[in-house]
Design a protein around this motif. Structure first.
Motif, PDB file in Angstrom:
ATOM      1  N   SER A   1      37.259  46.367  47.776  1.00 30.56           N
ATOM      2  CA  SER A   1      36.929  45.552  46.604  1.00 30.56           C
ATOM      3  C   SER A   1      35.974  46.240  45.648  1.00 30.56           C
ATOM      4  O   SER A   1      35.728  45.741  44.546  1.00 30.56           O
ATOM      5  CB  SER A   1      36.326  44.217  47.058  1.00 30.56           C
ATOM      6  OG  SER A   1      35.089  44.413  47.710  1.00 30.56           O
ATOM      7  N   THR A   2      35.449  47.406  46.015  1.00 31.95           N
ATOM      8  CA  THR A   2      34.515  48.137  45.152  1.00 31.95           C
ATOM      9  C   THR A   2      35.174  49.314  44.441  1.00 31.95           C
ATOM     10  O   THR A   2      34.507  50.019  43.680  1.00 31.95           O
ATOM     11  CB  THR A   2      33.320  48.673  45.966  1.00 31.95           C
ATOM     12  OG1 THR A   2      33.761  49.746  46.820  1.00 31.95           O
ATOM     13  CG2 THR A   2      32.699  47.585  46.828  1.00 31.95           C
TER      14      THR A   2
ATOM     15  N   ASP B   1      37.774  51.889  42.183  1.00 37.85           N
ATOM     16  CA  ASP B   1      38.209  52.054  40.800  1.00 37.85           C
ATOM     17  C   ASP B   1      39.513  52.845  40.778  1.00 37.85           C
ATOM     18  O   ASP B   1      39.916  53.429  41.795  1.00 37.85           O
ATOM     19  CB  ASP B   1      37.136  52.807  40.003  1.00 37.85           C
ATOM     20  CG  ASP B   1      35.839  52.005  39.890  1.00 37.85           C
ATOM     21  OD1 ASP B   1      35.927  50.795  39.585  1.00 37.85           O
ATOM     22  OD2 ASP B   1      34.761  52.583  40.105  1.00 37.85           O
TER      23      ASP B   1
ATOM     24  N   ILE C   1      44.054  44.784  48.339  1.00 34.01           N
ATOM     25  CA  ILE C   1      42.819  44.645  47.560  1.00 34.01           C
ATOM     26  C   ILE C   1      42.555  45.921  46.764  1.00 34.01           C
ATOM     27  O   ILE C   1      42.194  45.880  45.586  1.00 34.01           O
ATOM     28  CB  ILE C   1      41.635  44.323  48.486  1.00 34.01           C
ATOM     29  CG1 ILE C   1      41.818  42.939  49.115  1.00 34.01           C
ATOM     30  CG2 ILE C   1      40.314  44.387  47.724  1.00 34.01           C
ATOM     31  CD1 ILE C   1      40.833  42.634  50.219  1.00 34.01           C
ATOM     32  N   ALA C   2      42.731  47.086  47.411  1.00 32.31           N
ATOM     33  CA  ALA C   2      42.495  48.358  46.737  1.00 32.31           C
ATOM     34  C   ALA C   2      43.406  48.513  45.518  1.00 32.31           C
ATOM     35  O   ALA C   2      42.964  48.907  44.433  1.00 32.31           O
ATOM     36  CB  ALA C   2      42.714  49.509  47.712  1.00 32.31           C
ATOM     37  N   ARG C   3      44.671  48.177  45.677  1.00 31.02           N
ATOM     38  CA  ARG C   3      45.612  48.287  44.558  1.00 31.02           C
ATOM     39  C   ARG C   3      45.304  47.267  43.474  1.00 31.02           C
ATOM     40  O   ARG C   3      45.524  47.527  42.277  1.00 31.02           O
ATOM     41  CB  ARG C   3      47.037  48.097  45.055  1.00 31.02           C
ATOM     42  CG  ARG C   3      47.521  49.215  45.975  1.00 31.02           C
ATOM     43  CD  ARG C   3      48.978  49.062  46.303  1.00 31.02           C
ATOM     44  NE  ARG C   3      49.823  49.498  45.215  1.00 31.02           N
ATOM     45  CZ  ARG C   3      51.133  49.236  45.139  1.00 31.02           C
ATOM     46  NH1 ARG C   3      51.714  48.520  46.077  1.00 31.02           N
ATOM     47  NH2 ARG C   3      51.839  49.673  44.128  1.00 31.02           N
ATOM     48  N   GLN C   4      44.808  46.122  43.873  1.00 28.79           N
ATOM     49  CA  GLN C   4      44.440  45.097  42.896  1.00 28.79           C
ATOM     50  C   GLN C   4      43.393  45.615  41.923  1.00 28.79           C
ATOM     51  O   GLN C   4      43.397  45.254  40.744  1.00 28.79           O
ATOM     52  CB  GLN C   4      43.904  43.871  43.648  1.00 28.79           C
ATOM     53  CG  GLN C   4      43.423  42.741  42.750  1.00 28.79           C
ATOM     54  CD  GLN C   4      42.882  41.576  43.560  1.00 28.79           C
ATOM     55  OE1 GLN C   4      43.294  41.353  44.691  1.00 28.79           O
ATOM     56  NE2 GLN C   4      41.950  40.845  42.987  1.00 28.79           N
ATOM     57  N   TYR C   5      42.517  46.500  42.412  1.00 27.33           N
ATOM     58  CA  TYR C   5      41.474  47.059  41.552  1.00 27.33           C
ATOM     59  C   TYR C   5      41.863  48.420  40.991  1.00 27.33           C
ATOM     60  O   TYR C   5      41.025  49.135  40.459  1.00 27.33           O
ATOM     61  CB  TYR C   5      40.158  47.142  42.324  1.00 27.33           C
ATOM     62  CG  TYR C   5      39.543  45.776  42.530  1.00 27.33           C
ATOM     63  CD1 TYR C   5      38.915  45.115  41.484  1.00 27.33           C
ATOM     64  CD2 TYR C   5      39.632  45.136  43.753  1.00 27.33           C
ATOM     65  CE1 TYR C   5      38.374  43.845  41.652  1.00 27.33           C
ATOM     66  CE2 TYR C   5      39.097  43.864  43.945  1.00 27.33           C
ATOM     67  CZ  TYR C   5      38.475  43.224  42.888  1.00 27.33           C
ATOM     68  OH  TYR C   5      37.948  41.968  43.062  1.00 27.33           O
ATOM     69  N   GLY C   6      43.130  48.780  41.117  1.00 28.77           N
ATOM     70  CA  GLY C   6      43.640  49.969  40.467  1.00 28.77           C
ATOM     71  C   GLY C   6      43.630  51.239  41.286  1.00 28.77           C
ATOM     72  O   GLY C   6      44.104  52.279  40.816  1.00 28.77           O
TER      73      GLY C   6
END
Length: 287
Positions: free
Chosen positions: A171-172, A174, A197-202
């Motif tokens: 979740s942290t 980029d 979650i990682a892909r959600q934040y790019g």
């Protein structure tokens, strides 16, 4: 939610305290569990040579509400795999370890030849930081192994071999970050959710996992791992060799992309190790 105790383990542990008639029912279960899961109370009683009441008493002694509950729990034990209930054919002892490893590597070598290794290497090489997630025995160990392989080549890489921490770290992230998620099955919930979650934040996700699995579907690049598990359950999972080989392939390709830099860093590492431990110049770069 609490995990229901394995009924076969419960029966084994309590066997000595059972009445003689109840022991006959237990022995029938271990001799022919398929029959017990399908038969009626009267059929079980007749086959075990006891009364219908003894079958009911046995079910309660085993911690079940009734015979139907007993049969349901036995069916769940069967769902884990018959090889965990019945003895398998004997193997060749230590020789089987090497034979199974060889066969597993051969299968996965063919799969890796068709995988998008270049796509995975491109992402890793361009990453601001690389994070490796793994949960469970093999994947946890190999997450740290990948960290060891790449940190000596100069990459900023961290391993998170836990269940909850990968979700937190994901979740942290980029878009400049790349996550490598390790899971032989591709169904471990913590790993699948961490990838999402990682892909959600790019962030980009490289998964070393089973093709067609939930984890594979949540990866930007998937490197396939085929688990070759046999009925000889006492042999450690051979899929570890396949995943380790995939990690070594990535490490090799990254090292070759920057030969001069890699050579300089490996030389510095070798000099540091030799000064510390001594020995000849053919010792490996880290044990």
């Amino acid at each position: 939610m609490s995990q229901e105790i394995d009924i076969l383990s419960r029966i084994t542990a309590d066997f000595a305290s059972l009445r003689d008639a109840e022991k006959k029912v237990a022995e029938l279960i271990f001799a022919d569990i398929d029959f017990v899961t399908e038969a009626s109370i009267s059929e079980i009683a007749a086959r075990a040579g006891v009364s219908d009441a003894s079958v009911t008493r046995f079910a309660r002694a085993a911690g079940c509400n009734n015979v139907r509950d007993l049969k349901t729990r036995l069916t769940r034990s069967l769902a884990a795999g018959r090889r965990f209930i019945q003895e398998s054919a004997p193997e060749d002892g230590p020789a089987a370890v090497y034979e199974i490893a060889t066969q597993t590597l051969a299968v996965n070598r063919d799969l890796m030849a068709q995988a998008d290794v270049a796509g995975a290497v491109d992402r890793l090489d361009a990453a601001r930081q690389i994070l490796v997630f793994g949960a469970g025995g093999g994947s946890s160990m190999l997450a740290q192994e990948m960290q060891f392989r790449l940190v000596r080549l100069g990459y900023a890489i961290s391993a998170y071999p836990q269940a909850l921490l990968p979700r937190m770290v994901a979740s942290t992230l980029d878009p400049e970050d790349v996550v490598v998620v390790l899971s032989v099955t591709g169904y471990t919930p913590e790993m699948v959710e961490s990838a999402r979650i990682a892909r959600q934040y790019g962030a980009q996700v490289v998964a070393i996992t089973a093709p067609g699995s939930p984890l594979a579907e949540n990866a930007d690049v998937m490197l396939p791992v085929a688990a070759r598990e046999t009925d000889f359950i006492y042999h450690p999972s051979a899929s570890r060799y396949a995943m380790l080989a995939a990690i070594d392939v990535l490490a090799l390709e990254l090292a070759l992309r920057h030969r001069e830099r890699s050579r300089d860093k490996l030389r510095r590492l070798k000099l540091t190790l030799d000064a510390h431990r001594g020995g000849d110049n053919r010792q490996p770069l880290g044990d």
